[in-house]
Design a protein around this motif. Structure first.
Motif, PDB file in Angstrom:
ATOM      1  N   PRO A   2       0.823  -1.213   0.000  1.00 46.34           N
ATOM      2  CA  PRO A   2       0.000   0.000   0.000  1.00 46.34           C
ATOM      3  C   PRO A   2       0.855   1.261   0.000  1.00 46.34           C
ATOM      4  O   PRO A   2       2.041   1.229   0.323  1.00 46.34           O
ATOM      5  N   LYS A   3       0.209   2.342  -0.374  1.00 49.59           N
ATOM      6  CA  LYS A   3       0.896   3.629  -0.346  1.00 49.59           C
ATOM      7  C   LYS A   3       1.232   3.999   1.086  1.00 49.59           C
ATOM      8  O   LYS A   3       0.483   3.683   2.008  1.00 49.59           O
ATOM      9  N   MET A   4       2.353   4.690   1.247  1.00 43.44           N
ATOM     10  CA  MET A   4       2.723   5.176   2.578  1.00 43.44           C
ATOM     11  C   MET A   4       2.078   6.536   2.793  1.00 43.44           C
ATOM     12  O   MET A   4       1.928   7.315   1.854  1.00 43.44           O
ATOM     13  N   LYS A   5       1.693   6.806   4.022  1.00 44.92           N
ATOM     14  CA  LYS A   5       1.092   8.096   4.331  1.00 44.92           C
ATOM     15  C   LYS A   5       2.177   9.100   4.693  1.00 44.92           C
ATOM     16  O   LYS A   5       3.121   8.780   5.413  1.00 44.92           O
ATOM     17  N   THR A   6       1.994  10.312   4.207  1.00 48.66           N
ATOM     18  CA  THR A   6       2.877  11.412   4.567  1.00 48.66           C
ATOM     19  C   THR A   6       2.404  11.992   5.891  1.00 48.66           C
ATOM     20  O   THR A   6       1.207  12.195   6.088  1.00 48.66           O
ATOM     21  N   ASN A   7       3.328  12.259   6.788  1.00 46.11           N
ATOM     22  CA  ASN A   7       2.998  12.933   8.039  1.00 46.11           C
ATOM     23  C   ASN A   7       2.750  14.405   7.714  1.00 46.11           C
ATOM     24  O   ASN A   7       3.664  15.132   7.321  1.00 46.11           O
ATOM     25  N   ARG A   8       1.500  14.840   7.823  1.00 44.06           N
ATOM     26  CA  ARG A   8       1.125  16.180   7.371  1.00 44.06           C
ATOM     27  C   ARG A   8       1.763  17.277   8.221  1.00 44.06           C
ATOM     28  O   ARG A   8       2.074  18.360   7.719  1.00 44.06           O
ATOM     29  N   ALA A   9       1.956  17.022   9.504  1.00 40.20           N
ATOM     30  CA  ALA A   9       2.598  18.028  10.358  1.00 40.20           C
ATOM     31  C   ALA A   9       4.029  18.272   9.896  1.00 40.20           C
ATOM     32  O   ALA A   9       4.483  19.416   9.820  1.00 40.20           O
ATOM     33  N   ALA A  10       4.735  17.206   9.551  1.00 37.08           N
ATOM     34  CA  ALA A  10       6.115  17.349   9.084  1.00 37.08           C
ATOM     35  C   ALA A  10       6.161  17.991   7.701  1.00 37.08           C
ATOM     36  O   ALA A  10       7.052  18.790   7.413  1.00 37.08           O
ATOM     37  N   ALA A  11       5.192  17.670   6.858  1.00 45.07           N
ATOM     38  CA  ALA A  11       5.179  18.215   5.498  1.00 45.07           C
ATOM     39  C   ALA A  11       5.043  19.732   5.508  1.00 45.07           C
ATOM     40  O   ALA A  11       5.541  20.411   4.614  1.00 45.07           O
ATOM     41  N   LYS A  12       4.364  20.268   6.520  1.00 45.11           N
ATOM     42  CA  LYS A  12       4.189  21.718   6.604  1.00 45.11           C
ATOM     43  C   LYS A  12       5.424  22.416   7.163  1.00 45.11           C
ATOM     44  O   LYS A  12       5.565  23.624   7.021  1.00 45.11           O
ATOM     45  N   ARG A  13       6.301  21.675   7.808  1.00 39.58           N
ATOM     46  CA  ARG A  13       7.446  22.283   8.486  1.00 39.58           C
ATOM     47  C   ARG A  13       8.776  22.118   7.768  1.00 39.58           C
ATOM     48  O   ARG A  13       9.729  22.833   8.070  1.00 39.58           O
ATOM     49  N   PHE A  14       8.861  21.169   6.851  1.00 41.41           N
ATOM     50  CA  PHE A  14      10.137  20.879   6.204  1.00 41.41           C
ATOM     51  C   PHE A  14       9.996  20.914   4.693  1.00 41.41           C
ATOM     52  O   PHE A  14       8.972  20.521   4.151  1.00 41.41           O
ATOM     53  N   LYS A  15      11.045  21.388   4.032  1.00 33.19           N
ATOM     54  CA  LYS A  15      11.104  21.390   2.567  1.00 33.19           C
ATOM     55  C   LYS A  15      12.383  20.675   2.160  1.00 33.19           C
ATOM     56  O   LYS A  15      13.360  20.652   2.906  1.00 33.19           O
ATOM     57  N   ARG A  16      12.372  20.129   0.963  1.00 32.57           N
ATOM     58  CA  ARG A  16      13.554  19.443   0.460  1.00 32.57           C
ATOM     59  C   ARG A  16      14.234  20.320  -0.586  1.00 32.57           C
ATOM     60  O   ARG A  16      13.571  20.901  -1.444  1.00 32.57           O
ATOM     61  N   THR A  17      15.549  20.411  -0.523  1.00 32.16           N
ATOM     62  CA  THR A  17      16.291  21.209  -1.493  1.00 32.16           C
ATOM     63  C   THR A  17      16.543  20.387  -2.749  1.00 32.16           C
ATOM     64  O   THR A  17      16.265  19.185  -2.785  1.00 32.16           O
ATOM     65  N   GLY A  18      17.100  21.022  -3.743  1.00 32.72           N
ATOM     66  CA  GLY A  18      17.415  20.326  -4.978  1.00 32.72           C
ATOM     67  C   GLY A  18      18.454  19.240  -4.796  1.00 32.72           C
ATOM     68  O   GLY A  18      18.482  18.263  -5.541  1.00 32.72           O
ATOM     69  N   THR A  19      19.314  19.402  -3.795  1.00 31.08           N
ATOM     70  CA  THR A  19      20.354  18.398  -3.553  1.00 31.08           C
ATOM     71  C   THR A  19      19.895  17.310  -2.589  1.00 31.08           C
ATOM     72  O   THR A  19      20.661  16.411  -2.263  1.00 31.08           O
ATOM     73  N   GLY A  20      18.648  17.422  -2.085  1.00 31.10           N
ATOM     74  CA  GLY A  20      18.104  16.367  -1.238  1.00 31.10           C
ATOM     75  C   GLY A  20      18.176  16.627   0.253  1.00 31.10           C
ATOM     76  O   GLY A  20      17.760  15.789   1.043  1.00 31.10           O
TER      77      GLY A  20
END
Length: 65
Positions: A2-20
């Motif tokens: 099954p698909k993994m769920k994204t933690n929505r609280a973390a998604a609002k607080r962190f961004k990923r850069t182009g280098t990862g």
């Protein structure tokens, strides 16, 4: 599998850069700002990279980021 769920609280607080790398905002910028110097407040505007010890946990919380 099954698909993994994204933690929505973390998604609002962190961004990923182009280098990862994961980027986060700095703390101490929301209130009681009068006693903090302008230079300190300017530095707090910039984000910073997440420490290496926390990256593995973030990768589990944010599988598609």
């Amino acid at each position: 599998m099954p698909k993994m769920k994204t933690n929505r609280a973390a998604a609002k607080r962190f961004k990923r850069t182009g280098t990862g790398k994961f980027m986060r905002a700095r703390a101490n910028k929301s209130h009681i700002l009068t006693k903090k110097s302008p230079q300190r407040k300017r530095r707090l505007r910039q984000g910073t990279a997440v420490d290496a010890i926390n990256v593995r946990a973030l990768e589990h919380m944010l599988p598609y980021l």
